[in-house]
Enzyme design. Sequence first.
Site, PDB file in Angstrom:
ATOM      1  N   GLY A 127       0.805  -1.211   0.000  1.00 42.79           N
ATOM      2  CA  GLY A 127       0.000   0.000   0.000  1.00 42.79           C
ATOM      3  C   GLY A 127       0.837   1.259   0.000  1.00 42.79           C
ATOM      4  O   GLY A 127       0.574   2.203  -0.750  1.00 42.79           O
ATOM      5  N   ASP A 128       1.879   1.286   0.837  1.00 42.80           N
ATOM      6  CA  ASP A 128       2.731   2.475   0.920  1.00 42.80           C
ATOM      7  C   ASP A 128       3.521   2.696  -0.365  1.00 42.80           C
ATOM      8  O   ASP A 128       3.587   3.819  -0.884  1.00 42.80           O
ATOM      9  CB  ASP A 128       3.698   2.319   2.094  1.00 42.80           C
ATOM     10  CG  ASP A 128       3.000   2.450   3.433  1.00 42.80           C
ATOM     11  OD1 ASP A 128       2.763   3.578   3.867  1.00 42.80           O
ATOM     12  OD2 ASP A 128       2.691   1.411   4.037  1.00 42.80           O
ATOM     13  N   MET A 129       4.137   1.636  -0.874  1.00 44.80           N
ATOM     14  CA  MET A 129       5.008   1.789  -2.037  1.00 44.80           C
ATOM     15  C   MET A 129       4.210   2.095  -3.305  1.00 44.80           C
ATOM     16  O   MET A 129       4.616   2.909  -4.134  1.00 44.80           O
ATOM     17  CB  MET A 129       5.852   0.529  -2.221  1.00 44.80           C
ATOM     18  CG  MET A 129       6.700   0.175  -1.010  1.00 44.80           C
ATOM     19  SD  MET A 129       7.915   1.440  -0.585  1.00 44.80           S
ATOM     20  CE  MET A 129       9.293   0.900  -1.589  1.00 44.80           C
ATOM     21  N   GLY A 136       3.046   5.558  -3.033  1.00 48.72           N
ATOM     22  CA  GLY A 136       4.193   6.441  -3.189  1.00 48.72           C
ATOM     23  C   GLY A 136       4.564   6.676  -4.635  1.00 48.72           C
ATOM     24  O   GLY A 136       4.803   7.823  -5.050  1.00 48.72           O
TER      25      GLY A 136
END
Length: 406
Positions: free
Chosen positions: A170-172, A175
């Site tokens: 989710g973060d990557m 991002g």
Amino acid sequence: MSQQNLPLAGMRVIDYSHFLAGPYVGRCLAALGAEVIKVERPKTGDAGRQHAYFIGNHSGYFLQQNMGKKGLCVNMKDPRGRALMQKLVDSADVFVENYRPGALGKMGFGYEDLAKTNPGLVYCSISAYGHTGPDAHRAGFGLIAEAKSGIMQMVGVPGEAPPLLRISLGDMYTGIHAVAAINAALLGRVKSGKGQHIDLALYDTLVSMHEYAVQLYTLSGGKEVPVQTGHDMPNSTLYGVFRAQDGDLVIAAQVDDAWKRFAQVVANTGGPAGWDADERFHTAAGRNANRLEILPIVKAWVAQQKVADVLAKLDAIDVPCAKVQRIDEVLDDPQIKARGMVIEQDHPALGKIKLPNLPFHFSGCDTTVTQVAPDLGQHNAEIAHSLGFSDDDIAAMQADGVLYAE
């Protein structure tokens, strides 16, 4: 290779973020040539500094996501710190933050506040649920978005709780969408002269990632819901994970031509004689309908061999396949070495360190970052000087803890 300037050379980015999604955005923009200033709070700094793996008192997590940046550590509770931060933002092209919606607005550093004095600012917010909707106020991490998005529910063995994905999807993923959106906004600013607010949510980006599940459900009128399938894909036979004598491998023989070549090799090297001539298996629909007959034969064929032997047979007939590699095998892979996907940096305290590179490959410039992540407040004086503060001003702020450094 003729050397050109890095694409974002001359851009100033304020990285007012923590942990992963925001810092990853800053890392990417730094690799693309922007001057990225990592702003942290006194004493503790980014919470990522306390995240394993540690070598000495340095976090590898922080080193990876903050390489190539300059470090500013400022006390925002002091009016002088807020004034310095305001000058810094007024000089910037991009502002990146990943706090809960509304948190920076209370400090006077929301988009509407900053755009008043810097209308060209591209302001990128990353949060769990975004700045609108009934859940906007809720806290969340990548794990929460992975669970809510429907992705986690499809992974694992039927009847068992789904496993953790073990990478921060989710973060990557959010991002890198932020990197794309920021660059699009900067390009749009060339014509309009105005920046804008980019509002990205971990939950949104993972829902957008469904290349199959959403359209399966909507186009079937709600009749089809993807479920856990374990080690293969029922609607894409043969496409899955198989266990050999000494390890696991994946085989992708779901396309008709590849399947026919694969079936012939199986039939000629220990599998059922004439299996490749069974026309029930010569179409995707036929293979999917007879999946439970196909899988035991493939599993048995793979199980009697070593990984390298299976790969050699399939590589020879151009059927996509690969060993399921451990991370040590990945780092030793000649392809990864040839692509420069592990970089070596000289750290003043740790000596030579190796970290994963970004996958950017430009024909005219090298985006490999050699500058290590900054110590807390490492570039305080340099940044303050660039904003017009005198030596005496800087010394006073350092003495009073407005500017903090390790």
